[in-house]
Structure formats: structure tokens, C-alpha cells
Design an enzyme around this catalytic site. Structure first.
Site, mmCIF file in Angstrom:
data_model
loop_
_atom_site.group_PDB
_atom_site.id
_atom_site.type_symbol
_atom_site.label_atom_id
_atom_site.label_comp_id
_atom_site.label_asym_id
_atom_site.label_seq_id
_atom_site.Cartn_x
_atom_site.Cartn_y
_atom_site.Cartn_z
ATOM 1 N N GLU A 160 1.616 37.653 -94.928
ATOM 2 C CA GLU A 160 2.934 38.014 -94.382
ATOM 3 C C GLU A 160 3.284 39.466 -94.708
ATOM 4 O O GLU A 160 4.389 39.785 -95.175
ATOM 5 C CB GLU A 160 4.027 37.079 -94.930
ATOM 6 C CG GLU A 160 3.774 35.599 -94.685
ATOM 7 C CD GLU A 160 4.022 35.158 -93.247
ATOM 8 O OE1 GLU A 160 4.192 36.024 -92.374
ATOM 9 O OE2 GLU A 160 4.026 33.937 -93.009
ATOM 10 N N ARG A 181 8.373 27.820 -83.233
ATOM 11 C CA ARG A 181 8.312 26.680 -84.164
ATOM 12 C C ARG A 181 7.989 25.392 -83.401
ATOM 13 O O ARG A 181 7.606 24.391 -84.003
ATOM 14 C CB ARG A 181 9.651 26.466 -84.879
ATOM 15 C CG ARG A 181 10.170 27.591 -85.786
ATOM 16 C CD ARG A 181 9.161 28.099 -86.729
ATOM 17 N NE ARG A 181 8.462 29.240 -86.165
ATOM 18 C CZ ARG A 181 7.296 29.703 -86.590
ATOM 19 N NH1 ARG A 181 6.651 29.080 -87.556
ATOM 20 N NH2 ARG A 181 6.724 30.747 -86.029
ATOM 21 N N GLN A 212 7.011 38.671 -86.063
ATOM 22 C CA GLN A 212 7.740 37.715 -86.895
ATOM 23 C C GLN A 212 8.376 38.391 -88.110
ATOM 24 O O GLN A 212 8.644 37.750 -89.123
ATOM 25 C CB GLN A 212 6.805 36.590 -87.340
ATOM 26 C CG GLN A 212 6.260 35.763 -86.181
ATOM 27 C CD GLN A 212 5.449 34.567 -86.653
ATOM 28 O OE1 GLN A 212 5.972 33.643 -87.255
ATOM 29 N NE2 GLN A 212 4.144 34.599 -86.366
#
Length: 755
Positions: free
Chosen positions: A224, A607, A254
Site C-alpha cells: 500500500e 469492493r 486507491q
């Protein structure tokens, strides 16, 4: 090797490229975790010592999952990898090196509550207005400074920062920051931001320490990477400087944590930092249907500041994305609840297969009410975690004080709990004596005969003896035995046992659950150090994802979109898609802010695995006033071919109840019938946006009067028909030529006065 056989070509290439700088751009649902874990396993199978591998994540859950997967490939050697969150890994390093920067090895880690408690005490001591110096604002300001590596000394020398504080009426923020840092140091405590800040100090001031870890961590991997802040970026860059065997994994699409200090430029500029970097793109989405992936792509394509990639799916085509319009947030909740019941029956889903995502926590109320009415079980993520409950924090404060008696926040929390006759006046005397003599508070407590007399002296001395007895037990007993001894002899167990109310019983059972957790910790085979002090560090570094005691419970999940990152559900409802709510009104000041809001919508959409539902309300209460709402611009950015509108033929009972302006609908007509597919493919599904006048600039609205003509950047031209309220919360009711009447808060409205 078997583990390589299951990878697609892009994944395999990223796994096998072990040397030099590597960037893996991992689209949503592209098997990112599999690539990271197999890459680490591949390094070990090539002969790299696991002790020389550092893997940094943002959650303990991610680190645990990766380690378990690696263990399946390479066996017990996986235990030797340096793997964990940024905070846990660098806390581990600081435990070893802390004395170099003047901290004890057993320093306490303050959580957010501890930090705010200390700041409140400082604000009170300085006689500052706690409304002007709101503790959340002060905390955020200090946190931001630390994440940008600005020390208290540098803060107070920076005239630009000080001038900004003075301009905002908070000229003493620098003094607060300095006092806060001194008190933490005196207490032998670091807050979460310190774990990164002090690591940077350590690596910068002590070249021998930097050299040591540069040569220990020959291979670095960062998960990330788009979520890293400046402080994290600098640590990683320094550690990787010798070998440059650094691999970062992430998705710029993201990046949604700018409010926490995350800097998307870290991933966008990685190729500039390492010109010989090899870039691998994981573009196949294994999670979602083609319909959902295509919709997500149409959203993110509107962002200018991004890394180029083409995410695709070989999954089934899937159902179209359903879009529902409600007249109010309560009706929106009813629509969602009814859809869950219907879909559960048709698709044979469980309740845990559904998630409701919203932009702000306040939106959960209408959803909760609707779910309760239909007896749908649900769970809200982001509530009070187990370790934030009062009784748990009380007992943990005793644990902390046992291992670090200088921990002032822990001491103040339990010095008179359970009650032992040490009132606020006595505590105040202790603090004043400590300040006068430049002692730590514990020094005064442990030598109470020098500063107190009478009953106060006896009570404080007995408390000191109690803590010292706990220290003796902690030095010679296991974590569980020590914890049980403290729970019993502190009086907490007795106090809670005697409370026969339902709440008291729950608190007593929570203490039992904590002790059960410590028992399990004591019996773990995957760790060598099992002292209660090590357990305390693990608790202090828990991330939000680690508090779910029953992840398999059959309940609908309710959460903010920020909380949903990294999760996936067969069916997802994204609610509240209205302008000024999503995108947020606070994020419309610049392209940078708007693009982050769009990335947040992208995260929400991705999602969903099988089904995606979107909804908005045409009216919503804000600050006690019913406001008309217009659909979010993000709806208009979705590929119309992916959508199926579900507008119900229901009208409000009265024509004057606030819904009149909802006449300009997606279909530009009063009927709620579904549009024909052809129309969806060839026309916009929202009213045409107003094009602002060239050189549009908001006017000073302090002179605004009824009857004036104004221009809004998006709503177009209109006439002021009413003004109400006082500055700075004055509201204007404006009749716009295209959209009808809207009520706007002037301080946010950005109006140009035409005449």
C-alpha cells in the site's frame, strides 16, 4: 516451483524480479497479496536469509495473512522475516535503540485517547479556551508536524507556521506542542506519530544505527505504498539506500488517506527516485464482474493525476448496477433494507454477504433504523473497540504503570481507581510538587513523605507500594500470572464483581476476556518473548481491522468507505450519492481534493464482487433544516451502459413539502419510468452542467441583499429571495433559473454577485 504455476504472466514476472528497485502497480482485486507473499517466499527459496527481509504493511491483519501464506510455502523460516506494520516494526527497533535518544527501552506507547487526555490537561494548565483550542485540532496540528518531521523546536522557529497560528487565533500552539513533547519525554512515552518521528531522528543522528539496519534489511517490500506519508517515505528511502533492493506495491487509484498525511506523490514519483526501476502492472481483476470493473474504470478515467493502467476482468458479465432515488434519507434506508431482503432470497445470500458503505458516520442512523424495522442483523465497523472500553483501559493502565512507573497518563488514570482516598486535590498537589522540583510524578508518589502528610500521605504511599509489588511479580512471573495478580490485587476485579447491574456484569466479563487473551498470548509458539510488556506493545499497536472478535457472524456490515478499503463483499450498497455529501462539500476547493473524493468512490465501487447498488436522496436534514439535494456528479461519470435505474412511481403527499425542486431529474421529465437503453447510451443521465462565466470569481457576500442576481459555479444564475440567520452562519434562499429554489450557507456557497 508449484507456487509459481498458479500466477498469471504479470504476477509471475513481478515475483521473479527480486533484484533492484521494483514497482508493482496493483489494480483492485488483482491478487496483490498473493504476489507479495510469493515474492518473499521466492526470495527465501533462492537462499536469502529471512532475517534480511523487511516487509512493511499498514495493518496487522495483512501482515498475519501474508506470514501464514509464506509459511505454507517455505515452512517455519517465515517466522524470521521482519514483517509487520510500520509502527510495530519501528517500535521493535526503538525498543533496542531507544536509550540513544534518551528514552527507556520499556517506553510506553500512548494511544489517541492518552494523547488527547494529556493535551486536555496541558490546555487546562495554560488556561486556554478549549473551544478555540479544540483538542482534536491541536492533536491534528501536532500530528501533522511530526509526520512532516517538524520538531517542537523547529515549529517554534518557523515564522510562517507561527504566523498561520496567530492568524487563526491560536498563537500558543507552538508552546502547547513543546510542552506536550516535554511531558511525553518525562513520562517515558511515545505516541503513534513518535514511533516514526523518533525512528527518523535515530537514523539521522546516529549513522552507525542507519548502517546497521541498511545492511540487515537487504530486501525491502512496502505494501500500500500510495498510503505512505513523508515520514514513512524517508525511512524507507534511507533503509534502501545501500542495496536498493526495494519493491513497492500499491495502486494510486486507491490513495484515499490524504487527511492522515498520505502523499500520493510517493508512488507517482517512484520512477523519478529510482530511474532504473522495473514496473509491473497487475491489471486483471479477479474479484468483480465485468460490469462492475467497467463502471469503475469509467469513474477513475476522469482523474488526470494517475498512473496509466487498463484494469479488466475475465469474470462473468454480471448484472447492471442498480441506481435508486429516494425522497429522503429515511426512505433511502427503507429501499436498501427491502433490497437486501429481496436479494438474500433470490440469490441465497447470507447477511454477511452484504455491505452498506457511506461517506460519513452520521449516515448510518437512517440505515440502522430501516434494518431494525425489518429485523435484519447488522454490525457497524469503527465503533468502540474492545481495547478502548473503560474497564479494559483501566486494567491496562495498571499493566503499563507496572513496567513504566513514569507513565503519567496511566498513573493519573488509576491512582484513585478503585477508590482509595486520593482525591483531585491530592493529585493536584503531586503534580505541582513534580513541576516545582522538576521531578517526574512517580518520584513524588514514591517519596510521598517528602511532599504530603496525614491521610494523603498514607493513601499515596500504599498506592506506591502496590505498584512496586506488581513490578516484583512482573519480573518473575509469566504474562498471564502477572496480569491475574494485578487484576486481583489492584481491586478492579472486586469492584466490578460487586456491581450486579447488567453493565457491571458486561464489564466484568470483558476483563475475563482480556485475561483469556493474555493466556492465549502466553501460550503462543510463534513468538519468543511472552512477557506482559510485549503484550502491551501488541495491544498499543493494534489497527482498526484487528478488533473484530467474530468475523464470521451473519450480519450486514455498515461502514464508512474509508473503513472498507481492503474488504470485499458479494453485494454492496453505496448510499448518499449527493453533491456536497459525496463528493464532500469540504473537498470541492481544488482538483487535488476532488480527485481524492473520486478515488474514494472508485474504492467503494471495487469492493463489490457480484452486485452493486447506488442510491441518493432528493432531500436530507442538515443542521436541523431540510435541504433539497442534487445527485452526485460521480453518477454522471459512470458509463450509462452499466446502469439500471430503479426510480419508483411515488410522489410526496403535498406539493409544498420541500420536494418541488426535484423536477429536474436524470430523465429531465416528471415520470419515474425507466429510460430506454438507447437513451442511456447516447445522452447524459444528469442535467447539463452550468458553464461558469469566463473569469468566474466568488464575490464578498457580506453585502448580499434580497433581489440581487447571483451566479453559482454549478447551479447557474438565480435571484436571492430570502436571507436568514447571523454571520458566519447566514443562509440564502436562491431561486435558480434551471434548478428551482435552493438554500445555501453563504460561507460555503461561493457566489458571484451579478447585480
Amino acid at each position: 516451483m508449484d507456487y509459481l504455476a498458479g500466477l498469471n504472466p504479470s504476477q509471475r514476472a513481478a515475483v521473479e524480479q527480486t533484484e533492484g528497485p521494483v514497482m508493482i502497480v496493483a489494480g483492485a482485486g488483482s491478487g496483490k497479496t498473493r504476489v507479495i507473499t510469493y515474492r518473499v517466499a521466492h526470495l527465501i527459496n533462492k537462499g536469502v536469509d529471512p532475517f534480511n527481509i523487511l516487509v512493511l504493511t499498514f495493518t496487522n491483519k495483512a501482515a498475519k495473512e501474508m506470514r501464514e501464506r509464506i509459511m505454507k510455502v517455505v515452512g517455519l523460516e517465515a517466522k524470521n522475516i521482519w514483517m509487520g506494520t510500520f509502527h510495530s516494526v519501528f517500535a521493535r527497533i526503538l525498543r533496542v535503540e531507544a536509550e540513544l535518544i534518551g528514552y527507556p527501552k520499556n517506553f510506553t506507547i500512548y494511544d489517541t485517547d492518552d494523547t488527547k487526555s494529556l493535551l486536555r490537561a496541558i490546555l487546562k494548565e495554560m488556561n486556554l479556551d478549549d473551544k478555540l483550542y479544540n483538542v482534536n485540532h491541536v492533536y491534528g496540528r501536532i500530528s501533522s508536524a511530526k509526520n512532516n518531521l517538524i520538531s517542537p523546536q523547529e515549529y517554534n522557529k518557523n515564522e510562517a507556521i507561527l504566523a498561520e497560528d496567530r492568524e487563526n487565533g491560536r498563537g500558543q500552539l507552538g508552546e502547547i506542542y513543546m510542552t506536550y513533547a516535554q511531558r511525553c519525554y518525562r513520562a517515558g512515552a511515545m505516541d503513534f506519530d513518535d514511533l516514526l518521528f523518533k525512528t527518523n531522528v535515530l537514523l539521522n543522528k546516529f549513522p552507525e544505527v542507519l548502517h546497521k539496519y541498511q545492511h540487515q534489511f537487504k530486501y525491502l517490500m512496502v505494501d500500500e505504498y500510495q498510503d505512505t506519508n513523508f515520514s514513512q517515505y524517508l525511512i524507507v528511502k534511507r533503509l534502501a539506500a545501500v542495496n536498493e533492493n526495494i519493491c513497492v506495491v500499491g495502486d494510486d487509484a486507491q490513495s484515499i488517506y490524504a487527511f492522515r498525511g498520505a502523499n500520493i506523490q510517493n508512488i507517482l514519483n517512484f520512477q523519478k527516485d529510482y530511474p532504473d526501476v522495473k514496473v509491473y502492472k497487475l491489471e486483471q481483476n479477479y474479484r468483480s464482474t465485468k460490469m462492475i470493473v467497467n463502471a469503475a474504470n469509467s469513474i477513475i478515467a476522469n482523474n488526470k493525476n494517475q498512473l496509466e493502467k487498463n484494469v479488466f476482468s475475465d469474470n462473468e458479465e454480471g448484472d447492471k448496477i442498480k441506481v435508486a432515488r429516494a425522497f429522503s434519507d429515511n426512505e433511502e434506508g427503507k429501499i436498501v433494507a427491502e433490497a437486501i431482503i429481496q436479494e438474500k432470497s433470490i440469490k441465497s445470500y447470507n447477511y454477511k454477504d452484504f455491505a452498506i458503505l457511506y461517506r460519513t458516520n452520521a449516515q448510518s442512523r437512517a440505515m440502522e433504523e430501516a434494518l431494525r424495522k425489518l429485523s435484519i442483523p447488522y454490525k457497524i465497523y469503527g465503533g468502540t473497540s474492545f481495547y478502548q472500553r473503560k474497564e479494559i483501559k483501566d486494567l491496562i493502565a495498571y499493566f503499563r504503570l507496572t513496567y513504566n512507573p513514569n507513565d503519567e497518563e496511566a498513573l493519573k488514570r488509576v491512582i484513585n481507581y478503585p477508590r482509595r482516598g486520593i482525591g483531585d486535590t491530592t493529585v493536584e498537589k503531586i503534580i505541582v510538587a513534580a513541576d516545582q522540583h522538576q521531578y517526574r510524578i512517580w518520584d513524588v508518589v514514591a517519596n510521598a513523605q517528602m511532599f504530603l502528610d496525614g491521610r494523603s500521605f498514607t493513601a499515596v504511599s500504599n498506592f506506591a507500594l502496590t505498584i512496586q509489588s506488581f513490578q516484583a511479580v512482573g519480573n518473575s512471573h509469566s504474562a498471564f500470572d502477572t496480569a491475574m495478580h494485578i487484576a486481583q490485587h489492584s481491586g478492579i476485579l472486586k469492584d466490578l464483581y460487586e456491581d450486579k447491574s447488567v453493565e457491571g456484569l458486561n464489564r466484568y466479563e470483558n476483563i475475563q476476556e482480556l485475561l483469556n487473551g493474555i493466556k492465549e498470548f502466553s501460550e503462543r509458539e510463534d513468538i519468543e518473548e511472552k512477557g506482559l510488556d510485549v503484550f502491551l506493545q501488541d495491544v498499543a499497536l493494534l489497527t482498526n481491522d484487528d478488533n473484530d472478535k467474530n468475523p464470521n457472524a451473519d450480519t450486514v456490515s455498515l461502514m464508512t468507505i474509508h473503513s472498507s478499503k481492503g474488504l470485499e463483499f458479494p453485494s454492496v450498497f453505496i448510499v448518499g450519492l449527493e453533491e456536497n455529501l459525496f463528493p464532500s462539500q469540504l473537498s470541492l476547493n481544488s482538483r487535488t481534493e476532488l480527485e481524492e473524493e473520486r478515488r474514494l468512490f472508485y474504492v467503494a465501487v471495487t469492493r463489490a464482487e457480484k452486485k452493486l447498488h447506488l442510491s441518493y436522496a432528493t432531500s436530507r436534514y442538515r443542521w436541523g433544516t431540510l435541504n433539497n439535494c442534487e445527485p452526485s456528479r460521480f453518477l454522471d461519470e459512470l458509463n450509462p451502459a452499466c446502469l439500471e435505474l430503479e426510480f419508483k412511481p411515488r410522489m410526496p403527499a403535498k406539493e409544498d413539502d420541500g420536494f418541488q425542486s426535484e423536477r429536474v431529474t436524470w430523465q429531465q421529465k416528471d415520470t419515474f419510468s425507466k429510460p430506454k437503453p438507447k437513451a442511456m447510451k447516447t445522452t447524459s443521465i444528469l442535467p447539463k452542467a452550468h458553464v461558469p462565466t469566463a473569469g468566474f470569481a466568488p464575490s464578498d457576500t457580506s453585502t448580499l441583499q434580497v433581489g440581487m442576481e447571483v451566479e453559482h459555479e454549478r447551479f447557474g444564475f438565480g435571484e436571492v429571495v430570502n436571507l436568514e440567520g447571523n454571520k458566519p452562519d447566514m443562509k440564502a434562499t436562491i431561486s435558480f433559473k434551471e434548478l428551482g429554489q435552493k438554500q445555501l450557507l453563504l460561507k460555503f456557497a461561493k457566489l458571484r454577485i451579478v447585480q
